[in-house]
Design a protein around this motif. Sequence first.
Motif, PDB file in Angstrom:
ATOM      1  N   GLY A 115     -11.312  16.386   5.096  1.00 33.06           N
ATOM      2  CA  GLY A 115     -12.626  16.931   5.449  1.00 33.06           C
ATOM      3  C   GLY A 115     -13.551  17.159   4.267  1.00 33.06           C
ATOM      4  N   GLN A 116     -13.101  16.756   3.095  1.00 37.60           N
ATOM      5  CA  GLN A 116     -13.943  16.918   1.895  1.00 37.60           C
ATOM      6  C   GLN A 116     -14.512  15.536   1.523  1.00 37.60           C
ATOM      7  OE1 GLN A 116     -16.140  17.303  -0.530  1.00 37.60           O
ATOM      8  NE2 GLN A 116     -15.274  19.355  -0.828  1.00 37.60           N
ATOM      9  N   PRO A 117     -15.787  15.282   1.819  1.00 33.72           N
ATOM     10  CA  PRO A 117     -16.334  13.937   1.597  1.00 33.72           C
ATOM     11  C   PRO A 117     -16.339  13.487   0.135  1.00 33.72           C
ATOM     12  CG  PRO A 117     -18.045  15.474   2.354  1.00 33.72           C
ATOM     13  CD  PRO A 117     -16.754  16.209   2.425  1.00 33.72           C
ATOM     14  N   TYR A 118     -16.194  14.424  -0.787  1.00 33.48           N
ATOM     15  CA  TYR A 118     -16.154  14.033  -2.205  1.00 33.48           C
ATOM     16  C   TYR A 118     -14.979  13.068  -2.454  1.00 33.48           C
ATOM     17  CZ  TYR A 118     -16.275  14.358  -7.288  1.00 33.48           C
ATOM     18  OH  TYR A 118     -16.358  14.058  -8.622  1.00 33.48           O
ATOM     19  N   TYR A 119     -13.872  13.288  -1.721  1.00 32.31           N
ATOM     20  CA  TYR A 119     -12.690  12.441  -1.907  1.00 32.31           C
ATOM     21  C   TYR A 119     -12.860  11.156  -1.117  1.00 32.31           C
ATOM     22  CZ  TYR A 119     -10.647  16.855  -3.470  1.00 32.31           C
ATOM     23  OH  TYR A 119     -10.411  18.034  -4.118  1.00 32.31           O
ATOM     24  N   LYS A 120     -12.698  10.035  -1.798  1.00 27.78           N
ATOM     25  CA  LYS A 120     -12.705   8.756  -1.082  1.00 27.78           C
ATOM     26  C   LYS A 120     -11.281   8.528  -0.579  1.00 27.78           C
ATOM     27  CE  LYS A 120     -16.110   6.518  -4.074  1.00 27.78           C
ATOM     28  NZ  LYS A 120     -15.913   7.346  -5.295  1.00 27.78           N
ATOM     29  N   VAL A 121     -11.070   8.718   0.730  1.00 30.85           N
ATOM     30  CA  VAL A 121      -9.724   8.547   1.285  1.00 30.85           C
ATOM     31  C   VAL A 121      -9.617   7.169   1.929  1.00 30.85           C
ATOM     32  CG1 VAL A 121      -7.988   9.420   2.883  1.00 30.85           C
ATOM     33  CG2 VAL A 121      -9.512  11.029   1.719  1.00 30.85           C
ATOM     34  N   LYS A 122      -8.615   6.428   1.503  1.00 30.28           N
ATOM     35  CA  LYS A 122      -8.406   5.082   2.015  1.00 30.28           C
ATOM     36  C   LYS A 122      -7.056   5.047   2.726  1.00 30.28           C
ATOM     37  CE  LYS A 122      -9.111   0.594   2.155  1.00 30.28           C
ATOM     38  NZ  LYS A 122     -10.137   0.048   3.043  1.00 30.28           N
ATOM     39  N   ASN A 123      -7.079   4.679   4.014  1.00 28.08           N
ATOM     40  CA  ASN A 123      -5.821   4.534   4.759  1.00 28.08           C
ATOM     41  C   ASN A 123      -5.250   3.142   4.509  1.00 28.08           C
ATOM     42  OD1 ASN A 123      -5.812   7.081   6.212  1.00 28.08           O
ATOM     43  ND2 ASN A 123      -7.613   6.281   7.241  1.00 28.08           N
ATOM     44  N   TYR A 124      -3.938   3.057   4.440  1.00 28.86           N
ATOM     45  CA  TYR A 124      -3.300   1.746   4.277  1.00 28.86           C
ATOM     46  C   TYR A 124      -2.019   1.686   5.094  1.00 28.86           C
ATOM     47  CZ  TYR A 124       0.182   3.855   1.146  1.00 28.86           C
ATOM     48  OH  TYR A 124       1.194   4.630   0.640  1.00 28.86           O
ATOM     49  N   ASN A 125      -1.627   0.461   5.409  1.00 27.65           N
ATOM     50  CA  ASN A 125      -0.343   0.255   6.091  1.00 27.65           C
ATOM     51  C   ASN A 125       0.698  -0.291   5.127  1.00 27.65           C
ATOM     52  OD1 ASN A 125      -0.563   1.013   8.931  1.00 27.65           O
ATOM     53  ND2 ASN A 125      -2.223  -0.480   8.964  1.00 27.65           N
ATOM     54  N   GLU A 126       0.263  -1.272   4.323  1.00 27.78           N
ATOM     55  CA  GLU A 126       1.160  -1.869   3.319  1.00 27.78           C
ATOM     56  C   GLU A 126       0.612  -1.540   1.936  1.00 27.78           C
ATOM     57  OE1 GLU A 126       3.885  -3.490   4.160  1.00 27.78           O
ATOM     58  OE2 GLU A 126       3.411  -3.414   6.308  1.00 27.78           O
ATOM     59  N   VAL A 127       1.500  -1.235   1.012  1.00 21.63           N
ATOM     60  CA  VAL A 127       1.049  -0.891  -0.346  1.00 21.63           C
ATOM     61  C   VAL A 127       0.234  -2.029  -0.958  1.00 21.63           C
ATOM     62  CG1 VAL A 127       1.778  -0.018  -2.603  1.00 21.63           C
ATOM     63  CG2 VAL A 127       3.156   0.449  -0.619  1.00 21.63           C
ATOM     64  N   SER A 128       0.561  -3.267  -0.566  1.00 27.98           N
ATOM     65  CA  SER A 128      -0.158  -4.415  -1.136  1.00 27.98           C
ATOM     66  C   SER A 128      -1.666  -4.353  -0.840  1.00 27.98           C
ATOM     67  CB  SER A 128       0.424  -5.725  -0.608  1.00 27.98           C
ATOM     68  OG  SER A 128       0.420  -5.711   0.803  1.00 27.98           O
ATOM     69  N   GLU A 129      -2.067  -3.667   0.246  1.00 30.86           N
ATOM     70  CA  GLU A 129      -3.502  -3.528   0.553  1.00 30.86           C
ATOM     71  C   GLU A 129      -4.224  -2.759  -0.557  1.00 30.86           C
ATOM     72  OE1 GLU A 129      -3.940  -1.584   4.383  1.00 30.86           O
ATOM     73  OE2 GLU A 129      -2.222  -2.717   5.120  1.00 30.86           O
ATOM     74  N   ILE A 130      -3.494  -1.902  -1.240  1.00 27.51           N
ATOM     75  CA  ILE A 130      -4.099  -1.056  -2.274  1.00 27.51           C
ATOM     76  C   ILE A 130      -4.587  -1.916  -3.442  1.00 27.51           C
ATOM     77  CG2 ILE A 130      -3.568   0.747  -3.984  1.00 27.51           C
ATOM     78  CD1 ILE A 130      -1.863   2.093  -1.821  1.00 27.51           C
ATOM     79  N   GLU A 131      -3.868  -3.002  -3.702  1.00 32.45           N
ATOM     80  CA  GLU A 131      -4.232  -3.871  -4.823  1.00 32.45           C
ATOM     81  C   GLU A 131      -5.665  -4.402  -4.653  1.00 32.45           C
ATOM     82  OE1 GLU A 131      -1.737  -7.296  -5.394  1.00 32.45           O
ATOM     83  OE2 GLU A 131      -2.149  -7.268  -7.551  1.00 32.45           O
ATOM     84  N   SER A 132      -5.982  -4.906  -3.444  1.00 40.14           N
ATOM     85  CA  SER A 132      -7.330  -5.464  -3.262  1.00 40.14           C
ATOM     86  C   SER A 132      -8.378  -4.352  -3.244  1.00 40.14           C
ATOM     87  CB  SER A 132      -7.410  -6.321  -2.000  1.00 40.14           C
ATOM     88  OG  SER A 132      -6.861  -5.643  -0.923  1.00 40.14           O
ATOM     89  N   TYR A 133      -7.996  -3.188  -2.746  1.00 35.94           N
ATOM     90  CA  TYR A 133      -8.939  -2.072  -2.762  1.00 35.94           C
ATOM     91  C   TYR A 133      -9.275  -1.670  -4.211  1.00 35.94           C
ATOM     92  CZ  TYR A 133     -11.327   2.181  -1.429  1.00 35.94           C
ATOM     93  OH  TYR A 133     -12.287   3.142  -1.271  1.00 35.94           O
ATOM     94  N   LEU A 134      -8.268  -1.638  -5.053  1.00 32.74           N
ATOM     95  CA  LEU A 134      -8.496  -1.268  -6.462  1.00 32.74           C
ATOM     96  C   LEU A 134      -9.365  -2.317  -7.156  1.00 32.74           C
ATOM     97  CD1 LEU A 134      -4.969   0.073  -7.479  1.00 32.74           C
ATOM     98  CD2 LEU A 134      -7.040   1.416  -7.081  1.00 32.74           C
ATOM     99  N   ARG A 135      -9.165  -3.583  -6.781  1.00 32.56           N
ATOM    100  CA  ARG A 135      -9.964  -4.649  -7.369  1.00 32.56           C
ATOM    101  C   ARG A 135     -11.452  -4.427  -7.066  1.00 32.56           C
ATOM    102  NH1 ARG A 135      -7.920  -9.351  -4.880  1.00 32.56           N
ATOM    103  NH2 ARG A 135      -5.906  -8.798  -5.728  1.00 32.56           N
ATOM    104  N   GLU A 136     -11.746  -3.995  -5.829  1.00 27.33           N
ATOM    105  CA  GLU A 136     -13.140  -3.708  -5.447  1.00 27.33           C
ATOM    106  C   GLU A 136     -13.724  -2.564  -6.296  1.00 27.33           C
ATOM    107  OE1 GLU A 136     -13.612  -2.652  -1.311  1.00 27.33           O
ATOM    108  OE2 GLU A 136     -12.402  -4.388  -0.733  1.00 27.33           O
ATOM    109  N   ILE A 137     -12.915  -1.531  -6.506  1.00 29.80           N
ATOM    110  CA  ILE A 137     -13.411  -0.343  -7.218  1.00 29.80           C
ATOM    111  C   ILE A 137     -13.641  -0.605  -8.701  1.00 29.80           C
ATOM    112  CG2 ILE A 137     -12.820   2.023  -7.929  1.00 29.80           C
ATOM    113  CD1 ILE A 137     -11.235   2.270  -5.386  1.00 29.80           C
ATOM    114  N   PHE A 138     -12.661  -1.268  -9.318  1.00 24.28           N
ATOM    115  CA  PHE A 138     -12.742  -1.432 -10.776  1.00 24.28           C
ATOM    116  C   PHE A 138     -13.399  -2.756 -11.132  1.00 24.28           C
ATOM    117  CE2 PHE A 138      -9.063   1.534 -10.310  1.00 24.28           C
ATOM    118  CZ  PHE A 138      -9.629   2.619 -10.949  1.00 24.28           C
TER     119      PHE A 138
END
Length: 138
Positions: A115-138
Amino acid sequence: MAINRKIYFAGSIRGGREDAEKYHQIINYLRSYGEVLTEHVGDDELLKQEKSLSEKEIHDRDMAWLTDCEYVVAEVTQPSLGVGYELAMALTMKKQVICFFHSGSGKRLSAMIAGQPYYKVKNYNEVSEIESYLREIF
Ligand code: 6K6
Protein backbone atom coordinates in the motif's frame (compact mmCIF):
# COMPACT_ATOMS: atom_id res chain seq x y z
CA MET A 1 29.84 -3.77 -15.48
CA ALA A 2 28.69 -0.44 -13.98
CA ILE A 3 31.00 -0.68 -10.96
CA ASN A 4 29.94 2.70 -9.58
CA ARG A 5 26.32 1.73 -9.04
CA LYS A 6 25.86 0.35 -5.56
CA ILE A 7 22.93 -1.97 -4.99
CA TYR A 8 21.66 -3.12 -1.60
CA PHE A 9 19.86 -6.45 -1.84
CA ALA A 10 17.46 -7.29 1.00
CA GLY A 11 16.01 -10.71 1.73
CA SER A 12 14.90 -12.69 4.74
CA ILE A 13 17.54 -14.15 7.06
CA ARG A 14 16.04 -14.86 10.49
CA GLY A 15 12.56 -14.50 8.99
CA GLY A 16 13.23 -17.83 7.24
CA ARG A 17 15.53 -19.04 4.48
CA GLU A 18 13.01 -20.85 2.25
CA ASP A 19 13.68 -18.47 -0.66
CA ALA A 20 17.49 -18.30 -0.29
CA GLU A 21 18.05 -19.90 -3.73
CA LYS A 22 15.91 -17.18 -5.34
CA TYR A 23 17.95 -14.49 -3.54
CA HIS A 24 21.11 -16.09 -4.90
CA GLN A 25 19.78 -15.96 -8.46
CA ILE A 26 18.55 -12.35 -8.16
CA ILE A 27 21.95 -11.28 -6.79
CA ASN A 28 23.61 -12.95 -9.79
CA TYR A 29 21.40 -10.90 -12.14
CA LEU A 30 22.14 -7.72 -10.17
CA ARG A 31 25.89 -8.22 -10.53
CA SER A 32 25.57 -7.23 -14.19
CA TYR A 33 24.32 -3.80 -13.14
CA GLY A 34 26.52 -2.85 -10.23
CA GLU A 35 28.19 -3.80 -7.00
CA VAL A 36 25.90 -5.80 -4.72
CA LEU A 37 26.82 -4.78 -1.17
CA THR A 38 24.96 -7.60 0.56
CA GLU A 39 25.94 -10.77 -1.32
CA HIS A 40 25.80 -12.80 1.91
CA VAL A 41 21.97 -12.55 1.91
CA GLY A 42 21.95 -15.06 -0.96
CA ASP A 43 24.85 -17.21 0.20
CA ASP A 44 24.62 -19.42 3.29
CA GLU A 45 28.41 -19.94 3.38
CA LEU A 46 29.04 -16.18 3.49
CA LEU A 47 26.27 -15.82 6.07
CA LYS A 48 28.15 -18.17 8.44
CA GLN A 49 30.91 -15.55 8.61
CA GLU A 50 28.36 -12.97 9.69
CA LYS A 51 27.75 -14.97 12.85
CA SER A 52 31.10 -13.76 14.23
CA LEU A 53 29.75 -10.19 14.23
CA SER A 54 27.71 -8.74 17.08
CA GLU A 55 24.11 -7.70 16.45
CA LYS A 56 25.17 -4.05 16.68
CA GLU A 57 28.03 -4.55 14.22
CA ILE A 58 25.60 -6.13 11.72
CA HIS A 59 23.04 -3.36 12.16
CA ASP A 60 25.54 -0.52 11.91
CA ARG A 61 27.36 -1.97 8.90
CA ASP A 62 24.13 -2.68 7.05
CA MET A 63 22.82 0.84 7.75
CA ALA A 64 26.11 2.29 6.47
CA TRP A 65 25.74 0.23 3.26
CA LEU A 66 22.11 1.30 2.94
CA THR A 67 23.15 4.94 3.30
CA ASP A 68 25.85 4.41 0.68
CA CYS A 69 23.75 2.65 -1.96
CA GLU A 70 21.69 4.11 -4.77
CA TYR A 71 19.23 1.24 -5.29
CA VAL A 72 17.53 -1.12 -2.85
CA VAL A 73 16.25 -4.35 -4.37
CA ALA A 74 14.23 -6.55 -2.01
CA GLU A 75 12.71 -9.99 -2.37
CA VAL A 76 9.71 -9.61 -0.07
CA THR A 77 7.82 -12.91 -0.35
CA GLN A 78 9.10 -14.30 2.95
CA PRO A 79 8.04 -11.84 5.67
CA SER A 80 11.05 -10.50 7.57
CA LEU A 81 11.28 -7.81 10.24
CA GLY A 82 14.77 -6.90 9.03
CA VAL A 83 13.66 -6.44 5.42
CA GLY A 84 10.65 -4.38 6.54
CA TYR A 85 12.97 -2.18 8.60
CA GLU A 86 15.38 -1.78 5.68
CA LEU A 87 12.53 -0.82 3.35
CA ALA A 88 11.25 1.80 5.79
CA MET A 89 14.75 3.23 6.18
CA ALA A 90 15.25 3.21 2.40
CA LEU A 91 12.08 5.26 1.99
CA THR A 92 13.28 7.75 4.60
CA MET A 93 16.64 7.96 2.82
CA LYS A 94 14.84 8.42 -0.55
CA LYS A 95 16.58 5.47 -2.20
CA GLN A 96 15.17 3.92 -5.33
CA VAL A 97 13.38 0.80 -4.13
CA ILE A 98 12.27 -2.20 -6.16
CA CYS A 99 10.46 -5.11 -4.49
CA PHE A 100 9.89 -8.56 -5.98
CA PHE A 101 7.05 -10.74 -4.76
CA HIS A 102 6.50 -14.35 -5.82
CA SER A 103 2.83 -14.43 -6.75
CA GLY A 104 2.66 -18.23 -6.78
CA SER A 105 3.81 -18.45 -3.16
CA GLY A 106 0.34 -18.58 -1.61
CA LYS A 107 1.35 -15.65 0.61
CA ARG A 108 0.03 -12.10 0.66
CA LEU A 109 2.34 -9.15 0.82
CA SER A 110 1.96 -6.89 3.86
CA ALA A 111 -0.33 -3.94 3.14
CA MET A 112 2.39 -1.71 4.61
CA ILE A 113 4.54 -2.52 1.58
CA ALA A 114 1.85 -3.18 -1.04
CA GLY A 115 0.00 0.00 0.00
CA GLN A 116 3.00 2.31 -0.12
CA PRO A 117 3.26 3.62 -3.72
CA TYR A 118 6.87 4.71 -3.18
CA TYR A 119 7.84 1.02 -3.44
CA LYS A 120 7.81 -0.38 -6.95
CA VAL A 121 6.42 -3.87 -6.32
CA LYS A 122 6.79 -6.36 -9.14
CA ASN A 123 5.00 -9.72 -9.00
CA TYR A 124 6.70 -12.69 -10.64
CA ASN A 125 6.08 -16.38 -11.15
CA GLU A 126 9.53 -17.49 -12.30
CA VAL A 127 12.75 -15.92 -11.06
CA SER A 128 13.90 -15.68 -14.68
CA GLU A 129 11.24 -12.95 -15.22
CA ILE A 130 13.23 -10.75 -12.86
CA GLU A 131 16.18 -10.69 -15.26
CA SER A 132 14.21 -8.91 -18.00
CA TYR A 133 12.62 -6.57 -15.48
CA LEU A 134 16.06 -5.54 -14.20
CA ARG A 135 17.22 -4.98 -17.77
CA GLU A 136 14.37 -2.46 -18.23
CA ILE A 137 15.27 -0.61 -15.03
CA PHE A 138 19.03 -0.41 -15.44
C1 6K6 B 1 23.67 -15.05 10.12
C2 6K6 B 1 22.81 -16.12 10.39
C3 6K6 B 1 21.86 -15.64 11.23
O1 6K6 B 1 22.08 -14.29 11.47
C4 6K6 B 1 23.20 -13.99 10.81
C5 6K6 B 1 23.81 -12.66 10.79
N1 6K6 B 1 22.79 -11.69 10.56
C6 6K6 B 1 22.78 -10.80 9.54
N2 6K6 B 1 23.83 -10.63 8.73
C7 6K6 B 1 23.71 -9.73 7.71
N3 6K6 B 1 22.62 -9.00 7.42
C8 6K6 B 1 21.58 -9.16 8.23
C9 6K6 B 1 21.61 -10.04 9.32
N4 6K6 B 1 20.45 -10.01 9.96
C10 6K6 B 1 19.67 -9.15 9.27
N5 6K6 B 1 20.35 -8.63 8.22
C11 6K6 B 1 19.77 -7.72 7.22
O2 6K6 B 1 18.38 -7.69 7.45
C12 6K6 B 1 19.96 -8.19 5.80
O3 6K6 B 1 20.41 -7.11 5.00
C13 6K6 B 1 18.60 -8.69 5.33
O4 6K6 B 1 18.13 -7.98 4.18
C14 6K6 B 1 17.65 -8.45 6.48
C15 6K6 B 1 17.15 -9.75 7.07
O5 6K6 B 1 16.44 -9.53 8.26
P1 6K6 B 1 15.87 -10.75 9.16
O6 6K6 B 1 15.00 -10.09 10.17
O7 6K6 B 1 15.10 -11.67 8.23
O8 6K6 B 1 17.05 -11.45 9.75
